[in-house]
Design an enzyme around this catalytic site. Structure first.
Site, short mmCIF file in Angstrom:
data_model
loop_
_atom_site.label_atom_id
_atom_site.label_comp_id
_atom_site.label_asym_id
_atom_site.label_seq_id
_atom_site.Cartn_x
_atom_site.Cartn_y
_atom_site.Cartn_z
N CYS A 105 7.60 1.80 2.49
CA CYS A 105 6.45 2.63 2.27
C CYS A 105 6.73 3.95 2.01
CB CYS A 105 5.07 2.45 3.34
SG CYS A 105 3.91 3.40 3.00
N HIS A 147 -0.43 -4.62 -0.26
CA HIS A 147 0.10 -3.17 0.76
C HIS A 147 -0.60 -1.93 0.18
CE1 HIS A 147 3.51 -0.93 2.11
NE2 HIS A 147 2.96 -0.10 1.80
N GLU A 148 -0.96 -1.70 -0.98
CA GLU A 148 -1.68 -0.58 -1.59
C GLU A 148 -3.09 -0.65 -1.22
OE1 GLU A 148 -0.07 1.77 -2.40
OE2 GLU A 148 1.85 0.59 -2.66
N HIS A 151 -3.89 0.76 2.04
CA HIS A 151 -3.73 1.93 2.46
C HIS A 151 -5.21 2.58 2.32
CE1 HIS A 151 0.34 3.57 2.90
NE2 HIS A 151 0.85 2.88 1.91
ZN LIG Z 1 2.88 2.24 1.41
#
Ligand SMILES: [Zn+2]
Length: 196
Positions: A105, A147-148, A151
Site C-alpha cells: 500500500c 484493496h482500493e 480504503h
Molecule cells: Zn492501499
C-alpha cells in the site's frame, strides 16, 4: 500536480468515505492529480483518503501487472489497459474461493504481506462522468479493486492480518507514521516531529 500521499496513522485513512455528486469542486482536476500521483509512485491504485479526502473515489490501472509471465494470455489482456475511475462504489457481492496475494500500500511503504480475499466481486459505481455501472470482476482485477474499495471504507490491508503478524509489524508502522522511513515519493506523515 503530484499530491503528498498520507501515511499510516493519519485518521483520514480510517474514515468511511462520503458519496460525492457532479458538483464536487474541481473534480476533473482532482482526478487528474490523483492519476499523476499514482503513476509517480508506481502504484496500481489510489484512493481519495490516501491524499487526505474522505470521499468515495478511487482509481485503478492494473497495466503493470500484465507483464507477469505466470498469468495466462487472457489474464494479461484483461489487466493491460484496465484504467478506471470508481465513484460512489458499493461492492454488492463477494463470492468464490479465498486466495492469498502479497499486497502492499502506498500509505504503508515497504510493508508487504499475504492477504486472503474472495476471488470474485460484483460492484456498482459511477465513472468520472457519473455514468453508472454494475460489473463483475475476478482474479487480480478484483483484488486491486477490493484493496482500493477498503480504503473508502476506512480499512487497510494490514487489518486483515493475524494478531501475531500485526504485533510483529507494530514498530515498523509506528516508524512510518513518524516519517522514519525512506520513500521515493512525496508523503505526509501524521506523527512527524516538527523541526524547531
Ligand atoms: Zn492501499
Amino acid at each position: 500536480m503530484i499530491l503528498p500521499i498520507v501515511a499510516y496513522g493519519d485518521p483520514v485513512l480510517r474514515k468511511v468515505g462520503d458519496n460525492i455528486d457532479k458538483d464536487y469542486p474541481k473534480l476533473e482536476e482532482l482526478v487528474a492529480n490523483m492519476w499523476e500521483t499514482m503513476y509517480n509512485s508506481n502504484g496500481v491504485g489510489l484512493a481519495a483518503p490516501q491524499i487526505g479526502l474522505p470521499i468515495r473515489l478511487f482509481l485503478v490501472d492494473t497495466t503493470p501487472f500484465a507483464d507477469d509471465e505466470d498469468l495466462t494470455e487472457e489474464e494479461q489482456n484483461a489487466l493491460k489497459g484496465f484504467r478506471k475511475v470508481f465513484i460512489n462504489a458499493q461492492i454488492e457481492e463477494e463470492t468464490g474461493t479465498e486466495w492469498a496475494f502479497n499486497e502492499g500500500c502506498l500509505s504503508i511503504p515497504d510493508v508487504r504481506e499475504d492477504v486472503s480475499r474472495k476471488d470474485t466481486i460484483t460492484i456498482s459505481y459511477m465513472d468520472e462522468n457519473f455514468k453508472a455501472y454494475k460489473e463483475t470482476y475476478d482474479g487480480l482485477l478484483a483484488r486491486v479493486i477490493q484493496h482500493e474499495y477498503d480504503h473508502i471504507e476506512g480499512i487497510l490491508f494490514i487489518d486483515k492480518l493475524s494478531t501475531l503478524k500485526k504485533r510483529l509489524l507494530k514498530g515498523r508502522l509506528a516508524n512510518i507514521s513518524k516519517g522514519k522511513i525512506k520513500v521515493e515519493y512525496r508523503m505526509r506523515f501524521p506523527n512527524m516531529k516538527k523541526a524547531r
